[in-house]
Write a protein that holds these residues in place. Structure first.
Motif, PDB file in Angstrom:
ATOM      1  N   LEU A 192      28.641 -32.795  47.062  1.00  0.00           N
ATOM      2  CA  LEU A 192      27.837 -31.615  47.143  1.00  0.00           C
ATOM      3  C   LEU A 192      28.697 -30.699  46.463  1.00  0.00           C
ATOM      4  O   LEU A 192      29.361 -30.146  46.770  1.00  0.00           O
ATOM      5  CB  LEU A 192      27.057 -31.253  47.984  1.00  0.00           C
ATOM      6  N   PRO A 193      28.695 -29.743  44.898  1.00  0.00           N
ATOM      7  CA  PRO A 193      30.190 -29.550  44.520  1.00  0.00           C
ATOM      8  C   PRO A 193      29.432 -27.907  44.740  1.00  0.00           C
ATOM      9  O   PRO A 193      28.139 -27.726  44.893  1.00  0.00           O
ATOM     10  CB  PRO A 193      29.393 -29.386  42.908  1.00  0.00           C
ATOM     11  N   PHE A 194      30.615 -27.083  45.382  1.00  0.00           N
ATOM     12  CA  PHE A 194      30.410 -25.710  45.407  1.00  0.00           C
ATOM     13  C   PHE A 194      29.423 -25.236  44.434  1.00  0.00           C
ATOM     14  O   PHE A 194      29.574 -25.370  43.074  1.00  0.00           O
ATOM     15  CB  PHE A 194      31.341 -25.270  45.534  1.00  0.00           C
ATOM     16  N   LYS A 195      28.492 -23.897  45.114  1.00  0.00           N
ATOM     17  CA  LYS A 195      28.068 -23.219  44.050  1.00  0.00           C
ATOM     18  C   LYS A 195      29.448 -22.369  43.810  1.00  0.00           C
ATOM     19  O   LYS A 195      29.929 -22.298  44.956  1.00  0.00           O
ATOM     20  CB  LYS A 195      26.400 -22.678  44.323  1.00  0.00           C
ATOM     21  N   VAL A 196      29.571 -20.951  42.739  1.00  0.00           N
ATOM     22  CA  VAL A 196      30.944 -20.240  42.869  1.00  0.00           C
ATOM     23  C   VAL A 196      30.591 -18.890  43.558  1.00  0.00           C
ATOM     24  O   VAL A 196      29.325 -18.250  43.469  1.00  0.00           O
ATOM     25  CB  VAL A 196      30.377 -19.854  41.518  1.00  0.00           C
ATOM     26  N   ALA A 197      31.072 -18.385  44.883  1.00  0.00           N
ATOM     27  CA  ALA A 197      31.069 -17.266  45.416  1.00  0.00           C
ATOM     28  C   ALA A 197      31.706 -16.367  45.750  1.00  0.00           C
ATOM     29  O   ALA A 197      33.102 -17.248  45.050  1.00  0.00           O
ATOM     30  CB  ALA A 197      30.467 -18.184  47.190  1.00  0.00           C
ATOM     31  N   ALA A 198      31.027 -14.821  45.509  1.00  0.00           N
ATOM     32  CA  ALA A 198      32.238 -14.377  45.275  1.00  0.00           C
ATOM     33  C   ALA A 198      31.561 -13.392  46.398  1.00  0.00           C
ATOM     34  O   ALA A 198      30.901 -13.228  46.435  1.00  0.00           O
ATOM     35  CB  ALA A 198      32.444 -13.855  43.728  1.00  0.00           C
ATOM     36  N   TYR A 199      32.523 -11.750  46.280  1.00  0.00           N
ATOM     37  CA  TYR A 199      32.281 -10.826  46.780  1.00  0.00           C
ATOM     38  C   TYR A 199      31.183  -9.411  45.894  1.00  0.00           C
ATOM     39  O   TYR A 199      31.801  -9.661  45.029  1.00  0.00           O
ATOM     40  CB  TYR A 199      33.631  -9.837  47.062  1.00  0.00           C
ATOM     41  N   THR A 218      29.996  -6.617  45.184  1.00  0.00           N
ATOM     42  CA  THR A 218      30.280  -5.209  45.782  1.00  0.00           C
ATOM     43  C   THR A 218      28.797  -4.355  45.667  1.00  0.00           C
ATOM     44  O   THR A 218      29.142  -2.884  46.595  1.00  0.00           O
ATOM     45  CB  THR A 218      31.202  -4.839  44.031  1.00  0.00           C
ATOM     46  N   LYS A 219      28.296  -4.672  44.927  1.00  0.00           N
ATOM     47  CA  LYS A 219      26.679  -4.055  45.078  1.00  0.00           C
ATOM     48  C   LYS A 219      25.649  -4.589  46.222  1.00  0.00           C
ATOM     49  O   LYS A 219      25.745  -2.968  47.372  1.00  0.00           O
ATOM     50  CB  LYS A 219      25.313  -4.693  44.096  1.00  0.00           C
ATOM     51  N   GLN A 220      25.556  -5.658  47.388  1.00  0.00           N
ATOM     52  CA  GLN A 220      25.050  -6.307  48.668  1.00  0.00           C
ATOM     53  C   GLN A 220      26.500  -6.021  49.808  1.00  0.00           C
ATOM     54  O   GLN A 220      25.993  -6.250  50.891  1.00  0.00           O
ATOM     55  CB  GLN A 220      24.984  -7.209  48.424  1.00  0.00           C
ATOM     56  N   LYS A 256      29.027  -7.715  50.329  1.00  0.00           N
ATOM     57  CA  LYS A 256      28.550  -9.465  51.341  1.00  0.00           C
ATOM     58  C   LYS A 256      29.386 -10.236  49.959  1.00  0.00           C
ATOM     59  O   LYS A 256      29.060 -10.737  48.747  1.00  0.00           O
ATOM     60  CB  LYS A 256      27.911  -9.218  51.903  1.00  0.00           C
ATOM     61  N   MET A 257      29.391 -11.585  50.726  1.00  0.00           N
ATOM     62  CA  MET A 257      29.771 -12.834  50.157  1.00  0.00           C
ATOM     63  C   MET A 257      28.808 -12.925  49.241  1.00  0.00           C
ATOM     64  O   MET A 257      27.493 -13.442  50.175  1.00  0.00           O
ATOM     65  CB  MET A 257      30.712 -14.064  51.024  1.00  0.00           C
ATOM     66  N   ALA A 258      28.667 -13.454  47.950  1.00  0.00           N
ATOM     67  CA  ALA A 258      27.348 -13.998  48.123  1.00  0.00           C
ATOM     68  C   ALA A 258      27.488 -15.299  46.427  1.00  0.00           C
ATOM     69  O   ALA A 258      28.909 -15.279  45.818  1.00  0.00           O
ATOM     70  CB  ALA A 258      26.507 -12.843  47.049  1.00  0.00           C
ATOM     71  N   PHE A 259      26.510 -15.530  46.562  1.00  0.00           N
ATOM     72  CA  PHE A 259      26.654 -16.573  45.029  1.00  0.00           C
ATOM     73  C   PHE A 259      27.058 -15.772  43.329  1.00  0.00           C
ATOM     74  O   PHE A 259      26.240 -14.744  43.420  1.00  0.00           O
ATOM     75  CB  PHE A 259      25.635 -17.751  45.374  1.00  0.00           C
ATOM     76  N   PHE A 260      28.045 -16.023  43.402  1.00  0.00           N
ATOM     77  CA  PHE A 260      28.241 -15.547  41.712  1.00  0.00           C
ATOM     78  C   PHE A 260      26.379 -14.786  40.811  1.00  0.00           C
ATOM     79  O   PHE A 260      26.401 -16.407  40.288  1.00  0.00           O
ATOM     80  CB  PHE A 260      29.344 -15.921  40.430  1.00  0.00           C
ATOM     81  N   ASP A 261      26.437 -13.710  40.033  1.00  0.00           N
ATOM     82  CA  ASP A 261      25.107 -14.111  38.822  1.00  0.00           C
ATOM     83  C   ASP A 261      25.989 -13.447  37.651  1.00  0.00           C
ATOM     84  O   ASP A 261      26.630 -12.721  38.036  1.00  0.00           O
ATOM     85  CB  ASP A 261      24.551 -12.923  40.067  1.00  0.00           C
ATOM     86  N   PRO A 262      25.952 -14.314  36.856  1.00  0.00           N
ATOM     87  CA  PRO A 262      26.658 -14.158  35.998  1.00  0.00           C
ATOM     88  C   PRO A 262      25.633 -13.341  34.921  1.00  0.00           C
ATOM     89  O   PRO A 262      26.279 -12.952  33.835  1.00  0.00           O
ATOM     90  CB  PRO A 262      26.164 -15.615  34.614  1.00  0.00           C
ATOM     91  N   ARG A 316      25.376  -9.523  36.050  1.00  0.00           N
ATOM     92  CA  ARG A 316      26.130  -9.215  35.966  1.00  0.00           C
ATOM     93  C   ARG A 316      27.742  -9.521  37.246  1.00  0.00           C
ATOM     94  O   ARG A 316      28.416  -9.259  37.958  1.00  0.00           O
ATOM     95  CB  ARG A 316      25.596  -8.672  37.409  1.00  0.00           C
ATOM     96  N   PRO A 317      28.433  -9.917  36.178  1.00  0.00           N
ATOM     97  CA  PRO A 317      29.807 -10.185  35.945  1.00  0.00           C
ATOM     98  C   PRO A 317      30.528  -8.933  36.815  1.00  0.00           C
ATOM     99  O   PRO A 317      31.332  -9.169  37.974  1.00  0.00           O
ATOM    100  CB  PRO A 317      30.333 -10.508  35.270  1.00  0.00           C
ATOM    101  N   GLN A 318      30.419  -7.776  35.886  1.00  0.00           N
ATOM    102  CA  GLN A 318      30.900  -6.041  36.544  1.00  0.00           C
ATOM    103  C   GLN A 318      30.904  -6.030  37.988  1.00  0.00           C
ATOM    104  O   GLN A 318      31.695  -5.301  38.620  1.00  0.00           O
ATOM    105  CB  GLN A 318      30.758  -5.013  35.760  1.00  0.00           C
ATOM    106  N   ASP A 319      29.681  -7.005  38.864  1.00  0.00           N
ATOM    107  CA  ASP A 319      29.553  -6.360  40.090  1.00  0.00           C
ATOM    108  C   ASP A 319      29.648  -7.495  41.569  1.00  0.00           C
ATOM    109  O   ASP A 319      30.243  -7.365  42.664  1.00  0.00           O
ATOM    110  CB  ASP A 319      27.888  -6.859  40.389  1.00  0.00           C
ATOM    111  N   PHE A 320      30.775  -8.462  40.923  1.00  0.00           N
ATOM    112  CA  PHE A 320      31.099  -9.347  41.537  1.00  0.00           C
ATOM    113  C   PHE A 320      33.190  -9.195  41.189  1.00  0.00           C
ATOM    114  O   PHE A 320      33.498  -9.023  40.615  1.00  0.00           O
ATOM    115  CB  PHE A 320      31.607 -10.939  41.193  1.00  0.00           C
ATOM    116  N   LEU A 321      33.980  -9.021  42.262  1.00  0.00           N
ATOM    117  CA  LEU A 321      35.143  -9.745  43.244  1.00  0.00           C
ATOM    118  C   LEU A 321      35.839 -10.890  43.176  1.00  0.00           C
ATOM    119  O   LEU A 321      34.874 -10.764  44.419  1.00  0.00           O
ATOM    120  CB  LEU A 321      35.721  -8.028  43.666  1.00  0.00           C
ATOM    121  N   PHE A 322      36.596 -11.828  42.774  1.00  0.00           N
ATOM    122  CA  PHE A 322      36.834 -12.538  43.871  1.00  0.00           C
ATOM    123  C   PHE A 322      38.668 -12.461  44.413  1.00  0.00           C
ATOM    124  O   PHE A 322      38.849 -11.920  43.678  1.00  0.00           O
ATOM    125  CB  PHE A 322      37.189 -13.036  42.058  1.00  0.00           C
TER     126      PHE A 322
END
Length: 477
Positions: A400-407, A409-411, A413-419, A421-427
């Protein structure tokens, strides 16, 4: 350490939760545990590179068979047999074990490496190095990607001579085991390092700790362990053997077991991956999937968080409700860490089959590390999961490969990366996480549960007060 009320502990009887060409030649003293039947639909799931049949509702709580069909246990039973083995060890030539050697004795003794019945002889060693698998007497293949070997020097080799049995002793010269039907062969260190790590660059942690200064010979044979390996560090009750884990999964009526290997503190991104995996398994028709949260408990490199603090942090993760204690088993995996990337991740997956897991979660750069002398990762970040999907002897295991999770910044919380809106995610890298904890700074809200983060800060505070003394992992007592 605070009461670990959400963990699984070992008792003298069945474990229970606290409220809320290779053919092994097994010594006659050793007990083989009867195999547990593999459910007919247990290979269903998202297996990379495979086409499993969709799982139907109506499940069995049987567990996946161990490698080789039977689980090997190498600890002598209490009573006369154990005392006879102890007396015999006192009269044999002795080999003093290093800390990592003792960890491998622990691994072998409980059947994590089943069907291997002792330290590798040359045939097993070569198959492991060159094929990442062992061929059994019936022609079947089991995965084995890292050598489990014992090194000796020239003087020890001369002392053993033509004898067929030797005693293995700890740092205090206490007999630990007897190795019988022995075979001594050349320890080609360069070949071993190159084929295990894909490089001979200086600075590989396991190589420097266990290989560089080791003897020029390897000794293999059948292992008989006098008594269960103990560490006396307050964590022994969490070192559940494959037999005990299988008993616990059966007690919980688990119809799927998904394993998560880690050597770092758990953040909410990890938790998201684990809870999402359970959701996916329920959607596939499983009724009671159980998570095996399985931190590595053997040798780790100096900048990793020590086991004691990791276990304390995992406790808080369950106490704070990030993971459900009713569907989570937390136990310690006794293996030392190689940091050998795609080669080592096969060992991590194979050993969990023997513990009863039929699903294995794999992420980015599993078992990887930075290159020891160049400014880059040692391994391609995607190769681990690709290798697992193709590895010989792991066909029964659902990857079971990981989905990419990142922080997010809009929600917040940690969430699955949404390509989209990449500007909203912090790794937040492990290095960044450690730096924040060392500086007593808080991460973004929702990155890690407050109790878990507090434990990390406490660790780095306590480390500073040690005036340069390094924390060391427990040594078997």
């Amino acid at each position: 350490m605070a009461s670990m009320a959400t963990f699984i502990v070992r008792s003298p009887s069945t474990p229970h939760p606290i409220p809320n060409t290779f053919k092994p030649q097994l010594p006659s003293r050793l007990r083989l545990v009867s195999p547990l039947r593999l459910p007919s639909a247990a290979t269903a799931g998202a297996v990379q590179g495979r086409n499993p049949t969709p799982r139907r509702p109506g499940v069995s709580c049987s567990l996946i068979e161990p490698d080789g069909g039977r689980l090997v246990e190498l600890v002598a039973p209490e009573g006369r047999a154990r005392e006879a083995l102890r007396r015999e060890a006192a009269g044999c030539p002795q080999i003093k074990l290093s800390r990592i050697d003792l960890e491998w004795v622990h691994v072998l003794s409980e059947g994590w490496a089943s069907p291997l019945g002792g330290f590798m002889r040359e045939a097993e060693f070569l198959q492991t190095l060159h094929f990442n698998c062992l061929r059994l007497g019936d022609g079947s293949v089991v995965n084995m990607s890292v050598p489990i070997v014992l090194a000796i020097d020239d003087a020890q080799k001369r002392a053993i001579g033509d004898l067929r049995r030797v005693a293995l002793v700890d740092a205090q010269d206490k007999p630990v085991a007897i190795l019988s039907n022995i075979e001594i062969y050349k320890h080609n260190k360069e070949e071993r390092i190159a084929r295990t790590w894909g490089t001979t660059a200086p600075g590989l942690p396991y190589v420097e700790e266990a290989i560089t200064k080791a003897g020029n010979w390897l000794i293999g044979g059948d292992l008989e362990v006098i008594e269960r390996i103990k560490y006396n560090d307050g964590l022994d009750q969490y070192r559940l053997s494959p037999v005990e884990l299988r008993e616990e999964f059966s007690r919980r009526n688990a119809d799927a077991v998904f394993a998560f290997q880690l050597r770092n503190p758990v953040h909410n991104g990890h938790a998201l991956l684990m809870t999402d995996t359970r959701r996916r398994l329920l959607e596939m028709g499983y009724k009671n999937p159980v998570l095996l949260l399985h931190p590595l408990g053997g040798f780790t490199k100096a900048d990793d968080v020590p086991l004691y603090w990791r276990m304390k942090q995992h406790e808080k993760v369950l106490e704070d409700g990030v993971l459900n204690p009713e569907t989570t088993v937390v136990a310690i995996f006794p293996s030392p860490m190689h940091y050998a990337g795609p080669t080592e991740v096969q060992w991590h997956a194979k050993s969990r089959i023997n513990a009863g897991a039929n699903f294995y979660i794999v992420g980015r750069d599993p078992a990887g590390m930075s290159h020891p002398i160049e400014k880059r990762d040692l391994y391609d970040a995607d190769h681990g999961k690709k290798v697992l999907s193709m590895a010989p002897g792991l066909e029964r295991l659902n990857i079971l490969p990981f989905k990419v999770a990142a922080y997010d910044t809009k929600q917040k919380k940690m969430a699955f990366f949404d390509p989209s809106r990449p500007q909203d995610f912090l790794f937040i890298s492990g290095t960044k996480m450690r730096t924040l904890a060392k500086n007593r700074e808080n991460p973004p809200d929702g990155f890690m549960c407050p109790g878990g983060w507090k434990v990390l800060v406490e660790y780095y505070d306590s480390k500073e007060t040690q005036e340069g003394n390094k924390f060391r992992e427990a040594v078997p007592a």
